[in-house]
Design an enzyme around this catalytic site. Structure first.
Site, PDB file in Angstrom:
ATOM      1  N   HIS A 363       0.821  -1.207   0.000  1.00  0.00           N
ATOM      2  CA  HIS A 363       0.000   0.000   0.000  1.00  0.00           C
ATOM      3  C   HIS A 363       0.856   1.259   0.000  1.00  0.00           C
ATOM      4  O   HIS A 363       0.453   2.279  -0.552  1.00  0.00           O
ATOM      5  CB  HIS A 363      -0.964   0.017   1.185  1.00  0.00           C
ATOM      6  CG  HIS A 363      -0.493  -0.726   2.388  1.00  0.00           C
ATOM      7  ND1 HIS A 363       0.631  -0.372   3.083  1.00  0.00           N
ATOM      8  CD2 HIS A 363      -0.988  -1.824   3.006  1.00  0.00           C
ATOM      9  CE1 HIS A 363       0.810  -1.199   4.096  1.00  0.00           C
ATOM     10  NE2 HIS A 363      -0.154  -2.096   4.078  1.00  0.00           N
ATOM     11  N   ARG A 470      -7.871   2.061  -8.464  1.00  0.00           N
ATOM     12  CA  ARG A 470      -7.716   1.039  -7.427  1.00  0.00           C
ATOM     13  C   ARG A 470      -8.667   1.357  -6.274  1.00  0.00           C
ATOM     14  O   ARG A 470      -8.545   2.414  -5.654  1.00  0.00           O
ATOM     15  CB  ARG A 470      -6.278   1.009  -6.920  1.00  0.00           C
ATOM     16  CG  ARG A 470      -5.215   0.837  -7.995  1.00  0.00           C
ATOM     17  CD  ARG A 470      -3.833   0.891  -7.367  1.00  0.00           C
ATOM     18  NE  ARG A 470      -2.770   0.793  -8.341  1.00  0.00           N
ATOM     19  CZ  ARG A 470      -2.187   1.848  -8.927  1.00  0.00           C
ATOM     20  NH1 ARG A 470      -2.575   3.067  -8.596  1.00  0.00           N
ATOM     21  NH2 ARG A 470      -1.222   1.675  -9.808  1.00  0.00           N
ATOM     22  N   ASN A 628       2.102  -6.096 -14.438  1.00  0.00           N
ATOM     23  CA  ASN A 628       2.987  -6.376 -13.306  1.00  0.00           C
ATOM     24  C   ASN A 628       2.886  -7.831 -12.861  1.00  0.00           C
ATOM     25  O   ASN A 628       3.896  -8.519 -12.668  1.00  0.00           O
ATOM     26  CB  ASN A 628       2.645  -5.453 -12.133  1.00  0.00           C
ATOM     27  CG  ASN A 628       2.874  -3.992 -12.467  1.00  0.00           C
ATOM     28  OD1 ASN A 628       3.600  -3.666 -13.396  1.00  0.00           O
ATOM     29  ND2 ASN A 628       2.240  -3.112 -11.720  1.00  0.00           N
ATOM     30  N   ASP A 629       1.657  -8.315 -12.668  1.00  0.00           N
ATOM     31  CA  ASP A 629       1.477  -9.707 -12.245  1.00  0.00           C
ATOM     32  C   ASP A 629       1.693 -10.670 -13.399  1.00  0.00           C
ATOM     33  O   ASP A 629       2.278 -11.749 -13.222  1.00  0.00           O
ATOM     34  CB  ASP A 629       0.074  -9.913 -11.660  1.00  0.00           C
ATOM     35  CG  ASP A 629       0.066  -9.778 -10.134  1.00  0.00           C
ATOM     36  OD1 ASP A 629       1.079 -10.135  -9.520  1.00  0.00           O
ATOM     37  OD2 ASP A 629      -0.939  -9.317  -9.586  1.00  0.00           O
ATOM     38  N   ARG A 639       8.184 -10.866  -8.491  1.00  0.00           N
ATOM     39  CA  ARG A 639       8.587  -9.480  -8.690  1.00  0.00           C
ATOM     40  C   ARG A 639       9.088  -8.830  -7.407  1.00  0.00           C
ATOM     41  O   ARG A 639       9.584  -7.702  -7.441  1.00  0.00           O
ATOM     42  CB  ARG A 639       7.445  -8.662  -9.292  1.00  0.00           C
ATOM     43  CG  ARG A 639       6.192  -8.513  -8.442  1.00  0.00           C
ATOM     44  CD  ARG A 639       5.112  -7.829  -9.276  1.00  0.00           C
ATOM     45  NE  ARG A 639       3.850  -7.699  -8.571  1.00  0.00           N
ATOM     46  CZ  ARG A 639       3.236  -6.540  -8.360  1.00  0.00           C
ATOM     47  NH1 ARG A 639       3.785  -5.428  -8.792  1.00  0.00           N
ATOM     48  NH2 ARG A 639       2.072  -6.498  -7.736  1.00  0.00           N
ATOM     49  N   CYS A 676      -2.011  -2.265 -18.806  1.00  0.00           N
ATOM     50  CA  CYS A 676      -1.984  -1.451 -17.590  1.00  0.00           C
ATOM     51  C   CYS A 676      -0.828  -1.903 -16.712  1.00  0.00           C
ATOM     52  O   CYS A 676      -0.682  -3.091 -16.431  1.00  0.00           O
ATOM     53  CB  CYS A 676      -3.313  -1.597 -16.841  1.00  0.00           C
ATOM     54  SG  CYS A 676      -3.350  -0.773 -15.246  1.00  0.00           S
TER      55      CYS A 676
END
Length: 746
Positions: A363, A470, A628-629, A639, A676
């Site tokens: 976060h 988000r 990213n994932d 990562r 994204c």
């Protein structure tokens, strides 16, 4: 411990205090201290080794070894028994030093005459500062009482070193917290910033290390511990909003606060001659040392003990939680770790963030991206080295932090920031122009967001909409589940601020490293591939329905775009969409206005979804590739693991081929698709994605200008040819080929 030995120990500490108060120079103090320790321990040799740099120990004072060896004998970490003590942070006590594992003969010291060896790490709050050694001719192991006394002395030496009692000539005796230091961490959020350190949790400075009156110190300690116990009990009984997980943390605090073992160790330290504060800090240092060697569960418990020690130190010193340090100009927050609520309290005044812990998906990273400020994570040791107000430079692109930088580093960094500022001015001039390549292809550029504070960037950056909003931050910053009405009001304000631009709301994406304190965590060996995102939503449909209802009500007759995260197969998308349909039907029955139009999409973050049946591409309204994932699962490279994640390039031919095939499937079914993630905001990667056929990219606001600037100067057909030629040649990555092409064209 025998009373006579305790008395001798207190006498030694008293003499050490006298030496410290004598006003002599650092070398003279060290020389006197080794004589005192050798005499008190009835050992022929006492030596003190201090670090001259991060890897090298230097003999700084000795009684019994050759004096010519002082400041000449040096050894690397792990070299010899002294290096072994420094590396392991463990005592080495042997009756036969030459036969011990790791022994190294140093002929210039004359130590071959001594059989016995006892090495004690000199450490403070988990940071090793040197090694204290005693040796004797007689072949014997030092007793447990003697080792314990030496540990107390080593703790005092650490505090003396921290307070600058041994400053002198040479690198090993340099003043602490004054030299330039570079920390190499991990990239949390790109960008560069300079400013001054603001410590999230300023250290309590212990100045009275040694005490004359053990009984008085014991009384002070017991009174402070009683106060601590009462405060923990009050938190447990008076806070009505405490959830079960927070209660477990407070119960752990209460367990430690009432631990007889903890008290007994601190009482024994005081009996040796330490002050109450020094006794607490000695136990805290030992806990910090054990953290690095513990499993995750025990590490959490040791963190609890560490935090409790800080509370106790603040009670003893009267400093409380506020040390009086004012936030400096251009503050750069430095912390071990920080929660989202605490971070948001600082506001956007921060110029950068540096954490000793943290992760790229935490976060804190989400907030840093939302604020477009550089973040470096896992900068080991910075919280013990940095002082409030220290000048600091944060290079979020390289994951490097310069603390107290020299003029040369400052000058280079200033030039880097000036170049970035100049570039931003160029980007501002094309803000309202389309991202149209020379071949005529137009790429739609959107921004990622997660806070209301992000929304002004829609106008300022030239973004055409929000490709990813988000929604988890509103859940993470609270101690209990937010109410539907609160969420609906927030989502409505987001749509208002977007002024008709498309906003894609991603439903709650928790799990992995984003854990809600009020939701029972799962002890998973690999949380990134575990119970997270849409998997949580489908197993807790009440939470998912509540959020979907809040979104529908927020739309209030306006268009609504929703996407589900971490969808791995068709069935998950169908189940999630069915929940949305139920929410819509419920709102219709209640007579609430329905959205003017609805788009329901999925984030493709697992390779499996790219091979879903054709019907998936027909049923889904759009696909957002979560780069990213997806990249970590495609390459099986965590990562969060720097040892492997940087080995795999986004422009790897295999990955681009995978994307190209996915884009072709989407085009065949007229399914809108976008990319994204961090890579979408890197100009070279963005150009490659556009050349493969992606016409929508979503990134942090600050990246829109650089990406648009490059796209407008290139022919995407030429870039596609470069990619194809590299693939035919058998190149592993197309990065070099595209970079060469850009140099030729621009």
């Amino acid at each position: 411990m025998p009373a006579s030995f305790e008395t001798e120990s207190r006498k030694l500490l008293g003499r050490l205090r006298d030496v410290m108060a004598s006003g002599g120079e650092g070398q003279a103090r060290l020389d006197e201290i080794v004589r005192l320790i050798a005499s008190s321990m009835k050992a022929e040799v006492c030596s003190i080794y201090l670090f001259r740099d991060a890897e090298t120990l230097e003999l700084c004072a000795t009684e019994g070894l050759e004096q010519e060896a002082v400041h000449q004998t040096r050894m690397r970490l792990g070299e010899g028994l002294v290096g072994r003590v420094a590396t392991t942070k463990q005592v080495v006590n042997t009756a036969d030093a030459p036969a011990a594992r790791g022994f190294r003969y140093m002929p210039e010291t004359g130590e071959e005459r001594y059989s016995s060896f006892c090495g004690i790490p000199v450490q403070r709050l988990g940071t090793t500062m040197g090694v204290l050694v005693v040796q004797s001719r007689a072949s014997r192991e030092f007793t447990a009482d003697e080792v314990y006394a030496l540990e107390v002395v080593a703790m005092v030496l650490a505090e003396m070193t921290e307070l600058g009692a041994f400053v002198g000539e040479g690198a090993a005796l340099k003043a602490r917290h004054q030299e330039p230091v570079m920390f190499r961490g991990n990239v949390g959020q790109e960008g560069a910033a300079g400013g001054n350190v603001y410590l999230h949790e300023p250290r309590v400075v212990v100045t009275n290390v040694i005490a004359d009156d053990p009984e008085a110190e014991l009384a002070r300690l017991r009174e402070a511990v009683d106060t601590l116990r009462v405060s923990v009990d009050d938190m447990l009984t008076q806070t009505t909003t405490v959830n079960s997980d927070q209660k477990q943390v407070l119960e752990a605090y209460r367990m430690f606060a009432n631990s007889r073992g903890w008290m007994r160790r601190m009482e024994a330290d005081i009996a040796q001659g330490l002050s109450a504060e020094a006794a607490v800090e000695k136990e805290q240092s030992l806990a910090r040392n054990r953290m690095g060697q513990a499993d995750s569960y025990l590490r959490d418990r040791l963190h609890d003990l560490d935090d409790l020690s800080n509370r106790l130190l603040r009670i003893l010193t009267g400093q409380g939680s506020d040390t009086g340090a004012e936030m400096p100009a251009n503050p750069v927050l430095v912390a071990r770790n920080i929660g989202p609520g605490e971070l948001l309290d600082y506001g956007k005044a921060l110029k950068g963030i540096v954490l000793e812990e943290g992760s790229v998906g935490s976060h804190a990273a989400i907030v840093a991206r939302a604020w477009a400020i550089p973040l470096v994570i896992r900068a080991q040791g910075i919280t013990t080295e940095a002082l409030n107000g220290d000048p600091i430079l944060v290079d979020g692109e390289q994951g490097i932090v310069h603390l107290r930088p020299d003029e040369q580093v400052q000058s280079a960094f200033k030039d880097k920031i000036a170049m970035q500022t100049e570039a931003q001015l160029r980007y501002a001039s094309i803000r309202d122009l389309p991202a149209q390549a020379r071949c005529g292809s137009v790429v739609s550029l959107h921004m990622n967001a997660g806070l209301m504070a992000d929304l002004p960037s829609l106008e300022n950056s030239g973004a055409e909409g929000v490709g990813l909003f988000r929604t988890e931050l509103q859940f993470l910053v609270r101690s209990q589940m937010p109410r539907r009405a609160e969420l609906s009001a927030l989502y409505s304000r987001v749509m208002d601020a977007a002024q008709g631009r498309r906003v894609a709301f991603r439903t709650l994406d928790i799990g992995s490293d984003k854990v809600l304190t009020y939701m029972k965590p799962n002890d998973e060996p690999n949380p990134a591939m575990g119970w997270r995102a849409i998997r949580v939503g489908l197993e807790k449909p009440g939470v998912l329905r509540m959020q979907l209802q809040a979104l529908i009500r927020a739309a209030n007759g306006r268009p609504l775009t929703v996407m589900f995260p971490f969808v791995a197969q068709l069935e998950e998308f169908r189940l999630a969409r069915a929940e949305f349909d139920k929410a819509m039907e419920r709102e219709r029955i209640l007579g609430h206005p329905l959205p003017a139009s609805v788009e329901i999409g999925a984030m493709l973050e697992t390779p499996s979804l790219a091979f879903a049946p054709d019907v998936f591409f027909q049923e889904v309204d759009f696909i957002s590739i979560g780069g990213n994932d997806l990249k970590q699962f495609f390459f099986a490279a965590d990562r969060e693991n720097e040892r492997v994640r940087r080995r795999y390039d986004t422009l790897n031919v295999s990955f681009l081929t995978f994307l190209e095939n996915l884009i072709a499937r989407c085009h065949a079914h007229n399914t809108p698709v976008s990319f994204c993630g961090e890579d979408a905001g890197r100009p070279i990667e963005a150009v490659a994605f556009a050349a493969l056929g992606l016409r929508s990219l979503s990134m942090r606001p600050a990246s829109i200008g650089p990406v648009k600037h490059l796209l407008r100067r290139l022919n995407l057909d030429d870039v596609r040819d470069v990619i194809h030629e590299a693939r035919v040649r058998g190149d592993m990555s197309v990065r070099s080929a595209i970079s060469d092409h850009l140099r030729e064209q621009i």
